[in-house]
Design an enzyme around this catalytic site. Structure first.
Site, PDB file in Angstrom:
ATOM      1  N   THR A   1      73.079  75.775  92.624  1.00 12.19           N
ATOM      2  CA  THR A   1      73.060  74.361  92.995  1.00 12.19           C
ATOM      3  C   THR A   1      74.318  73.744  92.383  1.00 12.19           C
ATOM      4  O   THR A   1      74.844  74.268  91.397  1.00 12.19           O
ATOM      5  CB  THR A   1      71.820  73.637  92.440  1.00 12.19           C
ATOM      6  OG1 THR A   1      71.870  73.728  91.018  1.00 12.19           O
ATOM      7  CG2 THR A   1      70.548  74.265  92.943  1.00 12.19           C
TER       8      THR A   1
ATOM      9  N   LYS B   1      67.555  50.439  90.122  1.00 13.04           N
ATOM     10  CA  LYS B   1      66.429  49.823  89.414  1.00 13.04           C
ATOM     11  C   LYS B   1      66.775  48.386  89.059  1.00 13.04           C
ATOM     12  O   LYS B   1      67.463  48.121  88.087  1.00 13.04           O
ATOM     13  CB  LYS B   1      66.091  50.629  88.165  1.00 13.04           C
ATOM     14  CG  LYS B   1      65.583  52.008  88.535  1.00 13.04           C
ATOM     15  CD  LYS B   1      65.238  52.839  87.321  1.00 13.04           C
ATOM     16  CE  LYS B   1      64.719  54.184  87.786  1.00 13.04           C
ATOM     17  NZ  LYS B   1      65.396  55.318  87.200  1.00 13.04           N
TER      18      LYS B   1
HETATM   19  P1  ADP Z   1      73.319  70.235  96.117  1.00 13.92           P
HETATM   20  O1  ADP Z   1      72.475  69.437  95.172  1.00 13.92           O
HETATM   21  O2  ADP Z   1      73.983  71.385  95.501  1.00 13.92           O
HETATM   22  O3  ADP Z   1      74.153  69.418  97.047  1.00 13.92           O
HETATM   23  P2  ADP Z   1      71.222  70.877  97.990  1.00 13.92           P
HETATM   24  O4  ADP Z   1      71.759  71.063  99.323  1.00 13.92           O
HETATM   25  O5  ADP Z   1      70.231  71.803  97.480  1.00 13.92           O
HETATM   26  O6  ADP Z   1      72.370  70.997  97.038  1.00 13.92           O
HETATM   27  O7  ADP Z   1      70.703  69.406  97.876  1.00 13.92           O
HETATM   28  C1  ADP Z   1      69.375  69.116  98.124  1.00 13.92           C
HETATM   29  C2  ADP Z   1      69.196  67.640  98.104  1.00 13.92           C
HETATM   30  O8  ADP Z   1      69.862  67.041  99.201  1.00 13.92           O
HETATM   31  C3  ADP Z   1      67.768  67.193  98.243  1.00 13.92           C
HETATM   32  O9  ADP Z   1      67.076  67.272  97.034  1.00 13.92           O
HETATM   33  C4  ADP Z   1      67.937  65.760  98.744  1.00 13.92           C
HETATM   34  O10 ADP Z   1      68.214  64.865  97.683  1.00 13.92           O
HETATM   35  C5  ADP Z   1      69.179  65.861  99.598  1.00 13.92           C
HETATM   36  N1  ADP Z   1      68.792  65.975 101.003  1.00 13.92           N
HETATM   37  C6  ADP Z   1      68.659  67.087 101.729  1.00 13.92           C
HETATM   38  N2  ADP Z   1      68.297  66.784 102.989  1.00 13.92           N
HETATM   39  C7  ADP Z   1      68.190  65.445 103.061  1.00 13.92           C
HETATM   40  C8  ADP Z   1      67.835  64.527 104.096  1.00 13.92           C
HETATM   41  N3  ADP Z   1      67.534  64.910 105.316  1.00 13.92           N
HETATM   42  N4  ADP Z   1      67.808  63.215 103.775  1.00 13.92           N
HETATM   43  C9  ADP Z   1      68.137  62.790 102.535  1.00 13.92           C
HETATM   44  N5  ADP Z   1      68.490  63.606 101.540  1.00 13.92           N
HETATM   45  C10 ADP Z   1      68.509  64.922 101.789  1.00 13.92           C
END
Ligand code: ADP
Length: 548
Positions: free
Chosen positions: A185, A440
């Protein structure tokens, strides 16, 4: 009593074997880093993955060994997906857009033995390689004629390695719970953490991805994979495509609107997958060049969009394609919820349907979701209660590589996603924020996602970021940063007027700033950490100057 069925392990190699036997001629088309478009097929990818497996074995790579890639979406990278995992080694896909020190951290942490890289990253590799003690060799993803000059005692040429091997590398059988792919991540807070997928998890995930109410990928499809192979397994699409024999189109390093459009046209793409910024770029390009473009052969039927919230403004600008909104994360392999419609939505008018599509969707089979209060108590599925989103299931992580981050599941095996959401009676999840991005204000929460979505609804705004910045009276107040479309501008007052009937009065930003660029993370999300830093004093200063 035990069932009497075969216990064939669920291995990723079964996908490439199936594709080679049943869809050998289905095309894989890729934009190479060297320049030309490469046309190959699932049969050819399988054969070359077999050669690669032979080469890796000869190099001494065995089960559990980590092999890294720094590469774009190309047929060679796809071969690595199968060649490395097929012999039980672990493919570590590294995001080249990260800062070099982060990449160095990941390569050291993963203890990668070999690094396969695209020519675009030669300088980066030259800088990093001496700092990674575990690295035994570097493999340039190219042929002899294009080999880069790089000072390393074991620099190898990918095409030479493959040419020296035979295609018929038998795929070994082993425990389906063995590791297959390692993906870190991005670690916006603290060091990046490794998510280690098992074969079983990714195979089960492929069934879900291919299913009709999943991404509905079939052999009749031609899919443009903009989501990178280094971003959560390109959302599982390479595996789902191999399962059904779908044609895949891989854009390599060219991700601008014009290049994507011409590739989509030429390859008659029916679906495409990527983050919202990519689609804004593409649809804005089509819109601006409408008169000059031939849209009669535009076949795009569905756009899979995730990674960040897909705003309404994007959903109604897809030139007839259905925008399938998805939510997931690296830790969930990644598909967890999908914005499919229910029978009762079919009669809705467009605007009402877009309201449904703007939600992040319902859980797919295999992933359970719930929301909880800060004490971990379940909150109702009423579309109103806002809580911490938790997930569990066979393709949700049980812990990070080498135990980083400690225990990540609660007693019920739930994983806290770090996202904040509502879930309605139909199971549709609506993300209001990442927990750390919530604004917030005076003890109440303002959703940065809602503010941004409302702001990009303005016809002249291309992108928006809402952040909470310190305020002497309210602790935090929203600040809105907007990037306007080419040649137009929107004043602070015009934006506030525009938002006035779209969000609650107390949600209206305290200030609106127009910027030329908004910073993004390596996975295409708005980089709010850096924005919060830059604008930390903005409202304090405005208040002390008597302006807010
Ligand atoms: P990184 O944190 O490395 O960019 P990820 O792709 O795993 O990697 O990120 C996941 C995060 O992306 C989720 O926890 C969420 O916050 C955000 N996310 C993913 N898809 C959506 C979506 N459709 N709408 C809003 N946020 C999203």
């Amino acid at each position: 009593m035990q069932g009497l069925m075969q216990k064939t392990p669920l291995l990723l190699s079964s996908l490439i074997t199936h594709a080679a036997e049943n869809h050998a001629k289905a095309e894989i088309v890729g934009q190479s880093v060297e320049g030309p478009i490469v046309r190959t097929s699932w049969g050819e990818v399988a054969a070359r993955a077999g050669r690669l497996a032979g080469a890796l074995t000869r190099l001494g790579v065995g089960a559990g060994d980590r092999v890294a890639t720094l590469a774009w979406n190309t047929p060679r990278h796809l071969e690595l997906y199968f060649g490395v995992t097929g012999i039980g080694a672990v493919l570590h896909t590294v995001n080249p857009r990260l800062f070099a020190p982060q990449i160095e951290y990941m390569l050291r942490h993963a203890e990668d033995g070999y690094l396969f890289f695209d020519l675009s990253f030669t300088d980066l590799v030259a800088e990093l390689a001496p700092k990674i003690p575990s690295l035994r060799g570097l493999i340039a993803l190219t042929d002899r004629a294009h080999m880069p000059t790089l000072d390393h005692p074991n620099l190898l040429c990918y095409e030479d390695l493959l040419a020296a091997e035979s295609e018929a590398h038998p795929w070994p059988l082993f425990d389906e719970n063995a590791a297959s792919i390692l993906c870190y991540t991005s670690g916006t807070t603290g060091n990046p953490k490794g998510v280690l997928y098992s074969h079983r998890a990714l195979l089960l995930h492929s069934f879900c991805a291919a299913a009709a109410d999943g991404l509905a990928v079939s052999c009749l499809d031609s899919g443009l994979l903009v989501v990178p192979l280094f971003h959560a397994n390109a959302w599982g699409l390479p595996f789902a495509a191999a399962m059904v024999g779908a044609k895949l189109v891989l854009p390599g390093p060219r991700l601008d609107g014009a290049s994507l459009f011409s590739l989509m046209q030429a390859e008659r793409c029916t679906f495409a997958a990527g983050v919202p910024t990519v689609w804004f770029g593409l649809f804005d390009y089509i819109d601006r060049n409408r008169a000059a473009l031939d849209l009669s052969t535009f076949r795009l039927d569905r756009v899979l969009c995730g990674g960040s919230a897909a705003p309404r403004a994007l959903i109604n600008e897809t030139f007839g394609a259905f925008l399938l909104h998805a939510w997931g994360m690296t830790e969930t392999s990644p598909i967890a919820t999908l914005g499919r419609l229910l029978p009762k939505h079919l009669g809705l008018d467009r605007e009402a349907r877009y309201d449904i599509q703007a939600k992040q969707g319902r859980p797919v089979y295999g992933v359970e979701v719930c929301i909880t209060d800060p004490e971990g108590r379940r909150l109702p599925r009423d579309g109103k209660a806002v809580g911490h989103l938790r997930v569990r299931g066979p393709w949700v992580t049980a812990g990070y590589f080498k135990g980083e981050g400690g225990i990540v599941l609660d007693d019920g095996n739930w994983f806290d996603t770090g996202d904040v959401a509502t879930i309605d009676e139909d199971g549709y999840v609506t993300l209001t924020d990442r927990a750390k991005d919530i604004i917030k204000s005076g003890g109440e929460w303002i959703s940065s996602i809602d503010l941004e979505n409302a702001a990009v609804g303005h016809p002249d705004v291309l992108e928006a970021a809402a952040i909470g910045v310190p305020h002497p009276k309210w602790v935090e107040r929203p600040l809105l940063l907007i990037r306007c479309k080419e040649g137009v501008s929107v004043t602070r007052q015009a934006m506030l007027d525009f938002l006035a009937d779209k969000v609650a009065r107390w949600w209206l930003p305290d200030d609106v700033i127009t910027v030329d660029e908004l910073p993004h993370t390596a996975t295409g999300k708005l980089s709010k950490v850096s924005l919060r830093k830059t604008y930390a004093d903005h409202l304090r200063k405005a208040v002390s100057d008597g302006l807010a």
